[in-house]
Design a protein around this motif. Structure first.
Motif, mmCIF file in Angstrom:
data_model
loop_
_atom_site.group_PDB
_atom_site.id
_atom_site.type_symbol
_atom_site.label_atom_id
_atom_site.label_comp_id
_atom_site.label_asym_id
_atom_site.label_seq_id
_atom_site.Cartn_x
_atom_site.Cartn_y
_atom_site.Cartn_z
ATOM 1 N N GLN A 1 34.406 -15.874 123.672
ATOM 2 C CA GLN A 1 33.200 -15.085 123.928
ATOM 3 C C GLN A 1 33.407 -14.118 125.089
ATOM 4 O OE1 GLN A 1 29.685 -17.445 124.450
ATOM 5 N NE2 GLN A 1 28.484 -15.758 125.303
ATOM 6 N N ALA B 1 42.039 -3.420 127.548
ATOM 7 C CA ALA B 1 41.187 -4.416 126.900
ATOM 8 C C ALA B 1 41.746 -4.907 125.564
ATOM 9 C CB ALA B 1 39.777 -3.856 126.725
ATOM 10 N N PRO B 2 42.305 -4.021 124.695
ATOM 11 C CA PRO B 2 42.859 -4.526 123.429
ATOM 12 C C PRO B 2 43.951 -5.572 123.635
ATOM 13 C CG PRO B 2 42.572 -2.155 123.323
ATOM 14 C CD PRO B 2 42.330 -2.544 124.742
ATOM 15 N N SER C 1 35.912 -11.291 124.040
ATOM 16 C CA SER C 1 35.442 -10.483 122.924
ATOM 17 C C SER C 1 34.281 -9.589 123.315
ATOM 18 C CB SER C 1 35.009 -11.389 121.755
ATOM 19 O OG SER C 1 36.101 -12.157 121.288
ATOM 20 N N SER C 2 33.754 -9.791 124.498
ATOM 21 C CA SER C 2 32.640 -8.981 124.981
ATOM 22 C C SER C 2 33.080 -7.524 125.144
ATOM 23 C CB SER C 2 32.138 -9.526 126.321
ATOM 24 O OG SER C 2 31.221 -8.656 126.922
ATOM 25 N N PRO C 3 32.163 -6.570 124.950
ATOM 26 C CA PRO C 3 32.527 -5.160 125.173
ATOM 27 C C PRO C 3 33.030 -4.893 126.584
ATOM 28 C CG PRO C 3 30.432 -5.330 124.008
ATOM 29 C CD PRO C 3 30.785 -6.717 124.444
ATOM 30 N N VAL C 4 32.554 -5.692 127.537
ATOM 31 C CA VAL C 4 32.973 -5.552 128.930
ATOM 32 C C VAL C 4 33.659 -6.845 129.359
ATOM 33 C CG1 VAL C 4 32.244 -5.240 131.313
ATOM 34 C CG2 VAL C 4 31.130 -3.929 129.493
ATOM 35 N N ILE C 5 34.944 -6.754 129.667
ATOM 36 C CA ILE C 5 35.684 -7.912 130.166
ATOM 37 C C ILE C 5 35.783 -7.766 131.687
ATOM 38 C CG2 ILE C 5 37.824 -9.234 130.057
ATOM 39 C CD1 ILE C 5 38.373 -7.938 127.352
ATOM 40 N N ARG C 6 35.102 -8.638 132.397
ATOM 41 C CA ARG C 6 35.127 -8.551 133.864
ATOM 42 C C ARG C 6 36.046 -9.623 134.421
ATOM 43 N NH1 ARG C 6 32.949 -5.762 137.556
ATOM 44 N NH2 ARG C 6 31.460 -4.774 136.137
ATOM 45 N N ASP D 1 35.995 -13.537 133.723
ATOM 46 C CA ASP D 1 34.532 -13.589 133.631
ATOM 47 C C ASP D 1 33.938 -14.400 134.784
ATOM 48 O OD1 ASP D 1 31.956 -13.245 132.791
ATOM 49 O OD2 ASP D 1 32.131 -14.499 130.996
ATOM 50 N N PRO E 1 39.500 0.312 129.333
ATOM 51 C CA PRO E 1 39.630 0.429 127.867
ATOM 52 C C PRO E 1 41.078 0.478 127.403
ATOM 53 C CG PRO E 1 37.927 1.921 128.700
ATOM 54 C CD PRO E 1 38.624 1.351 129.899
ATOM 55 N N ARG F 1 42.435 -8.969 124.267
ATOM 56 C CA ARG F 1 41.883 -9.597 123.065
ATOM 57 C C ARG F 1 42.998 -10.039 122.113
ATOM 58 N NH1 ARG F 1 38.278 -4.895 123.802
ATOM 59 N NH2 ARG F 1 36.411 -5.685 124.842
#
Length: 637
Positions: A90, A69-70, A93-98, A246, A66, A73
């Protein structure tokens, strides 16, 4: 603050490669994408080694924290193409960036010029990895040949996007570089002469004055990498980190994917995990993390059946290694071969082993070139004997490295001699012939065993009697018996096929003729040891044992002993002592009707219908013979 943004490549008037063509250059590989990633990326790392220290190779499958992550993005959304042209928005922007990061240290990093039109030839690693497609290898005796290995990074990413973070040596010290690359689909904007076509290749970086996208460098690159949470570099450290955004893990759960990656490293890179004889350290160090948890990588020396390939590898590199030659004109050394044969209990099959082509039995030769990276596990003929396995390692001769390399597909997972021509084709094809000949000599696939009345092919015996175990180790057959309808003095048999009910033992008397009296009554004929079915192998207490079921048909109390003999495969002589240099069979125990194990060399039992079993640890490379003798207790007093 960085000004990096996405830029999409337009087709120049002279034309260029479309993204679809580049993505298809790996063809339709048989291996899954994670396996190809491990093989190709580790191969790139090995070819880029500095030679000053071991190569550190690290895989990290994780969710972006967390805290970082910002930044993902914010930085990676700038000027990102529309979803239909690149589905990156996509993913980030997902809540979970893997992400799956592949990093190496102790390597040179991606150095050299950053533009493809520069004529520098000594070092153009950055251009080869980021810009160009299909360049031949520039590392002598390296693992790579086509330059297509980088394509797997894009194929594994759902949006076809990676970040490349590298540090290399330049004229005035070290330089850090950071750049994003994407490979998706070609497209057009507008129509006719006023429209523009795009290749489907995209770069994230800074836009130079002449329109070329350049990587972030120096402090700007290090600051952006830190904001993204990427692994940094030490003061004098060089290397590369490739971040697959991803990743497509197929149907695997995250934890299973981490385990699979660790096992895939073991199966495909185990030669690099072995300590070098010179300094006792391995040439590469491997590590895997999954969501912050370290995933252990199997030790090839302690993992079945990889340990067999390790032993074969050590044999190949020793004076015991077998030189394979092409005896045509000119006579040419093909390479070195090491083989290991042993009893192998059933082992737990793993997905990575299955991907490598190793199932419940091992009858394979690991093929490798001079770089000693696994090309494939070539399946040889299966031994006729159950639980008998062999493993081999063949390394092509250094003088033929380019010949064998040219027979490999882009994924480097086979030697296809059919794709070659002329003398090169004959050499690679002969290598497979020589390997096959060596295997057949090891397992004696065409050997024969002698029964009391005829000779039976090992393969035929195996097919005719599913529980009969044959092979270079031989089988254990009950001996010192004779046909019931022909009471002559018995001759010990080698690898005897036994049929229940028509054989009996002369027992302790060894007189060659039964005593008068009614069968089954005290005072009648000598105690008869009846062997039930053929001997068979079973795994007990982690050991492969030869098991022979029997019963003493005469009533009364009897004392039984096991007479163990040994002979070299293919002979008919019987030895109670093993041949010089060979191990002998060892008595393991008696198993009673209730399943209890008795380990005394002699066993007292009641005659009748109860079935007992004698358990023997067989001797490799010999034929094990078992004869059970029974004497009445009253006769021993």
């Amino acid at each position: 603050m960085t000004t990096a943004a996405w830029h999409s490549q337009m087709f120049p008037p002279e034309g260029a490669s479309a993204a679809e063509g580049i993505r298809n250059q790996l063809g339709r590989p048989e291996l899954d994408l994670l396996t190809i990633l491990v093989r190709e990326s580790a191969q790139n790392s090995w070819d880029a080694r500095t030679g000053q220290t071991a190569v550190d190779y690290h895989l990290d499958l994780r969710v972006v924290s967390p805290a970082h992550a910002p930044a993902w993005r914010e930085l990676l959304v700038r000027n990102v193409p529309a979803h239909e042209h690149l589905p990156l928005r996509q993913s980030i922007s997902s809540p979970v960036i893997r992400v799956l990061t592949v990093s190496d240290r102790g390597t040179t990093g991606l150095g050299g010029p950053t533009r493809a039109d520069n004529a520098v030839v000594e070092n153009h690693d950055f251009v080869s990895f980021i810009r160009n497609i299909g360049e031949p290898r520039d590392t002598e005796l390296g693992g790579g040949t086509y330059g297509f290995g980088k394509g797997i990074f894009y194929l594994l990413s759902r949006p076809g996007t990676v970040l490349v973070h590298t540090r290399c040596q330049v004229d005035d010290g070290f330089e850090t570089r950071l750049m994003g690359c994407a490979l998706w689909k070609s497209y057009a904007e507008g129509e006719g002469l006023t429209g523009r076509r795009y290749t489907g290749r995209h770069w994230w970086g800074t836009h130079s004055s002449d329109g070329v996208v350049e990587p972030l460098t120096g402090d700007e690159a290090e600051a952006a990498a830190e904001r993204l949470g990427l692994r940094g570099f030490g003061p004098n450290e060089t290397g590369t980190t490739v971040v697959v955004i991803d990743p497509d893990l197929g149907e695997r759960e995250i934890e299973n994917a981490g385990t699979y990656l660790a096992e895939t490293i073991a199966w495909n890179l185990w030669p690099k995990m072995l300590a070098a004889p010179a300094d006792g350290t391995p040439p590469m160090r491997f590590s895997v993390q999954c969501d912050g948890i370290t995933v252990p990588i199997p030790d090839p020396r302690e993992t079945t059946p990889l340990d067999m390939f390790v032993t074969a590898y050590e044999t190949m590199r020793s004076k015991s290694g077998n030189e394979l030659w092409y005896n045509g004109h000119p006579r040419t050394k093909l390479g070195m071969l090491g083989l290991e044969k042993r009893f192998l209990p059933p082992f737990t099959e793993t997905p990575a082993a299955e991907t490598a082509g190793i199932g419940g039995t091992v009858h394979h030769v690991c093929l490798m070139r001079t770089a000693e990276l696994v090309v494939t596990y070539h399946a040889g003929p299966k031994p006729a004997a159950e639980y008998v396995s062999y493993a081999g390692v063949f390394r092509a001769d250094v003088e033929l490295d380019s010949t064998f390399a040219s027979s490999e597909p882009p994924t480097h997972d086979a030697w296809n001699w059919q794709s070659l021509e002329g003398h090169d084709k004959r050499l690679v094809r002969m290598a497979f012939t020589r390997i096959k000949d060596s295997i057949e000599g090891l397992i004696e696939i065409d050997g024969r065993v002698r029964t009391s009345s005829s000779e039976i092919s090992l393969g035929a015996a195996s097919r005719s009697f599913s529980d009969l175990v044959a092979g270079a180790w031989g089988i254990g057959g009950a001996s010192d018996y004779r046909r019931a309808f022909k009471p002559v003095k018995p001759t010990p048999a080698v690898g005897t096929v036994q049929l229940s009910g028509d054989l009996y033992d002369a027992g302790g008397s060894d007189t060659g003729s039964p005593s008068e009296g009614e069968p089954g009554r005290p005072g009648g004929r000598q105690p008869r040891v009846e062997y039930l079915d053929a001997p068979y192998y079973e795994v007990r207490a982690g050991q492969i044992l030869l098991v022979q079921a029997f019963r003493v048909s005469a009533l009364g109390v009897h004392r039984c002993s096991a007479d163990l003999g040994v002979a070299l495969a293919g002979t008919s002589s019987r030895e109670t002592d093993p041949p010089r240099g060979a191990d002998g069979p060892r008595f393991f125990g008696w198993e009673g009707p209730d399943g209890a194990l008795h380990t005394d060399p002699t066993q007292t039992l009641e005659g009748g219908e109860e079935v007992w079993r004698v358990l023997v640890s067989p001797a490799p490379d010999t034929t094990t013979e078992i004869a059970v003798h029974a004497q009445r207790e009253e006769a021993l007093r």
